[in-house]
Design an enzyme around this catalytic site. Structure first.
Site, short mmCIF file in Angstrom:
data_model
loop_
_atom_site.label_atom_id
_atom_site.label_comp_id
_atom_site.label_asym_id
_atom_site.label_seq_id
_atom_site.Cartn_x
_atom_site.Cartn_y
_atom_site.Cartn_z
N HIS A 48 0.83 -1.21 0.00
CA HIS A 48 0.00 0.00 0.00
C HIS A 48 0.86 1.25 0.00
O HIS A 48 0.46 2.30 -0.53
CB HIS A 48 -0.99 -0.05 1.16
CG HIS A 48 -2.07 -1.04 0.91
ND1 HIS A 48 -2.11 -2.26 1.52
CD2 HIS A 48 -3.09 -1.01 0.02
CE1 HIS A 48 -3.14 -2.94 1.04
NE2 HIS A 48 -3.76 -2.21 0.14
N GLU B 104 -10.67 -10.91 -5.12
CA GLU B 104 -9.25 -10.81 -4.78
C GLU B 104 -8.78 -11.97 -3.91
O GLU B 104 -7.66 -12.00 -3.44
CB GLU B 104 -8.95 -9.46 -4.10
CG GLU B 104 -9.84 -9.09 -2.95
CD GLU B 104 -9.55 -7.70 -2.38
OE1 GLU B 104 -8.50 -7.11 -2.69
OE2 GLU B 104 -10.39 -7.21 -1.61
N ASP C 263 -4.19 -8.42 -4.32
CA ASP C 263 -4.36 -9.48 -3.33
C ASP C 263 -4.55 -10.84 -4.00
O ASP C 263 -4.13 -11.86 -3.47
CB ASP C 263 -5.55 -9.17 -2.42
CG ASP C 263 -5.15 -8.20 -1.33
OD1 ASP C 263 -4.11 -8.43 -0.69
OD2 ASP C 263 -5.85 -7.20 -1.12
N CYS D 210 -9.06 -3.63 -10.99
CA CYS D 210 -8.61 -2.42 -10.29
C CYS D 210 -7.28 -2.62 -9.57
O CYS D 210 -6.79 -1.72 -8.91
CB CYS D 210 -9.67 -1.91 -9.33
SG CYS D 210 -9.97 -3.03 -7.96
C1 PEP Z 1 -6.25 -5.32 -4.86
O1 PEP Z 1 -6.07 -6.12 -3.95
O2 PEP Z 1 -5.92 -5.54 -6.04
C2 PEP Z 1 -6.87 -4.01 -4.59
C3 PEP Z 1 -7.16 -3.18 -5.57
O3 PEP Z 1 -7.06 -3.67 -3.29
P1 PEP Z 1 -5.90 -3.12 -2.34
O4 PEP Z 1 -4.69 -2.86 -3.17
O5 PEP Z 1 -6.40 -1.88 -1.69
O6 PEP Z 1 -5.71 -4.25 -1.38
MG MG Z 2 -7.02 -5.80 -2.04
#
Ligand code: PEP
Ligand code: MG
Length: 583
Positions: free
Chosen positions: A190, A434, A458, A505
């Site tokens: 993140h 995910e 994820d 995403c």
């Molecule tokens: C993901 O896991 O691809 C996602 C978009 O969520 P995050 O990166 O916030 O875990």
């Molecule tokens: Mg995620």
């Protein structure tokens, strides 16, 4: 000049003075002091040194009582070092040259530690850690209450740290932080994602390098190639100033695509939306060419401040995003707290999690803390009156979990109805795919949800059993792994069979190399880091569906990630030769 390599996570070049953000979260200041305070600062240094010696003596005594003489000897060695007249003289002489005591002490001790390490051998390497320990104690005593936080900067710096947590990154002052580099971290951590959101050139996962930096050097961070240069020579500086300028002109060229339609060469529209973490990113995303928000990571409302957001805080944030996108979809992802994004008060509730990524995270946490969840859902349904707001649940692994979450939505709608509060209850309800279990069960889920959004960050972590934030296994974290392609195909098929939209995403869709593959697999909507939008639009506009399908077919026939990625990279170079020249 020292060159370090890590993982490139946010493009661009930043050049400026280093600021070491220590593992203990205080900075080592680099200020110069004025001539008339030199004596005062010398006295302050001596007092801090005395306090440090007393601390060490106390530790020596405790170690002797509890552990025995051989352990006490460790501290005796620290004490000997702290009282070494030669060392003290070197620090004091730097203070007389108008360096702050913190900086002087840190610089001299780091130099000692480096020389010892450079002599080689395990024994001396371990002794150099004693010196680092002494440095930390001394600097801590010097700084006392004057600890400086990253959010209180007054001049531009490049932040170097062992690690930055997502909340520390979220709180970086963009006016003064020009870029950052960390020893740990992975491609889709993140912290890395936030670097992109903040448009800060960043390199993570460099491995140990902070001991070689005193905090006074000039630094170059090349976030496009994963390179950090400490104390660059003049030729290198000129070269990087040039590539900084080229990067900017490349960005300007891409920005000119902003008003053009996002469609393939043969006219098939691809919806390109933005991923955001803060409501203030909504307008800039639109300016980059986003046609909606496909992922709003709302948990950052918790990580930005020390208090829990109220229903009105949520509501205001959602209204701000909707205002930037009249008539366009805005997907609110409900809180994905937990794992590396656990705010203080909740952290205390789950202190013993053995593996936080597999523990109380995300929708599991929301369903366990219903008040917190309902507060957010109330704000979503209220704000939905103002535009095309959609809701999406993260980390869904079973059908029961999805049904439970949906039930909360119904409860909240009933409450609002009873209270006579304006709201919209019939908004589209989607889920992130995910967790591999959700991808495998996509056909069943597709009968109950209104849309899917593939969270590849994820999905890759859980499918390949590779921690997305751990640089030790970063080489094993591969978006091009055939298992991932297969899972995406399954989800797209389920979406098609049940007539529901499927978007991607995760960071995979922000990487231009994967666009032909995703389009070829049938994806028609993607949500990405806003700064990537112009470049992705260029790829899409150079692509035909026929070519994308043939690329996806060929990629699907390959058996290992490396071959898939090499192949996709080669195809991208053919599609966008102009952009590739930058590399
Ligand atoms: C993901 O896991 O691809 C996602 C978009 O969520 P995050 O990166 O916030 O875990
Ligand atoms: Mg995620």
């Amino acid at each position: 000049m020292l060159i370090k390599r890590g993982i490139a996570v946010s493009p661009g070049v930043a050049i400026g003075p280093a600021m070491v953000f220590g593992a203990e979260s205080y900075r080592i200041p680099q200020q110069l002091i004025s001539v008339n305070v030199v004596e005062v600062e010398l006295t302050r240094f001596r007092a801090a040194l005395e306090a440090t010696c007393q601390e060490i003596q106390l530790n020596e005594q405790l170690a002797r009582e509890r552990l025995g003489d051989q352990y006490a000897a460790i501290f005796s060695a620290h004490l000997l070092l702290a009282r070494d007249p030669q060392l003290i003289e070197q620090i004091e002489s730097r203070i007389r040259q108008q360096n702050s005591p913190e900086f002087a002490a840190s610089q001299v001790l780091r130099l000692y530690a480096k020389r010892m390490r450079d002599l080689g051998g395990q024994y001396l390497a371990e002794r150099s850690i004693d010196i680092v320990d002494l440095e930390k104690r001394l600097v801590r005593n010097l700084l006392g209450e004057r600890r400086e936080e990253l959010s209180n900067l007054t001049a531009p710096v490049l932040v170097l740290a062992n690690n930055l947590t997502p909340s520390e990154t979220a709180n970086l002052d963009r006016k003064f932080v020009l870029g950052f580099a960390t020893e740990v971290g992975g491609h889709t951590s993140h912290t890395a994602i936030l670097a992109g959101a903040l448009e800060l050139p960043a390199v993570v996962g460099i491995g140990k390098f902070l001991d070689d930096v005193s905090g006074s050097e000039m630094i170059i961070i090349d976030g496009s190639h994963g390179v950090v240069i400490i104390d660059p020579d003049p030729d290198t500086l000129v070269k990087y100033r040039d590539s900084e300028a080229r990067f900017r002109s490349h960005e300007r060229r891409l920005q000119s695509l902003r008003t053009l339609a996002c469609e393939t060469k043969d006219g098939v529209p691809i919806k390109l939306m933005g991923n955001i973490e803060f409501p203030t990113e909504a307008e800039p995303s639109r300016d980059k060419g986003a046609s909606g928000i496909g992922l709003y990571r709302t948990e950052f409302l918790y990580l930005e401040s020390n208090r829990e957001p109220t229903e009105d805080d949520h509501y205001r944030a959602y209204c701000q995003v909707l205002k930037a996108f009249p008539g366009e979809p805005v997907v609110i992802r409900t809180l994905d707290l937990g794992s590396d994004k656990m705010p203080g008060p909740l952290r205390a509730a789950y202190p013993d999690s053995v593996n936080p990524a597999l523990s109380i995270r995300s929708i599991r946490l929301s369903l366990k803390h219903l008040e917190l969840f309902k507060t957010q859902v109330r704000a979503v349904l209220r704000a939905a009156v103002l535009g095309d707001l959609r809701i999406m649940f993260p980390m869904i692994s079973t059908l029961l979990e999805f049904r439970q979450a949906r039930m909360v939505l119904c409860d909240v709608a009933e409450d609002l109805e009873e209270q006579g509060v304006p709201y919209r209850g019939d908004i589209p309800v989607g889920m992130m795919v995910e967790v591999p279990a959700a991808a495998v069960m996509a056909e069943e889920f597709a009968r109950e949800v209104d849309f899917f959004s593939l969270g590849t960050n994820d999905l890759i972590q859980y499918t390949l059993a590779v921690d997305r934030a751990d640089q030790a296994v970063a080489g094993l974290y591969r978006s091009g792994d055939p298992s991932i392609i297969r899972l995406i195909r399954m989800v797209v098929e389920a979406g098609k069979n049940n007539n529901i939209p499927v978007s991607v995403c995760g960071q995979m869709s922000s990487d231009p190399m994967f666009i032909p593959l995703l389009v070829g697999l049938g994806i028609r909507q993607i949500s990405v880091t806003p700064h990537a939008i112009p470049e992705l639009k260029e790829v899409i506009r150079n692509l035909t569906i026929e070519r994308a399908v043939s690329i996806a077919e060929r990629a699907s026939s390959l058996e290992v990630a490396r071959d898939v990625e090499n192949y996709l990279w080669g195809e991208l170079k053919k599609l966008c030769p102009e952009s590739m020249q930058l590399d």
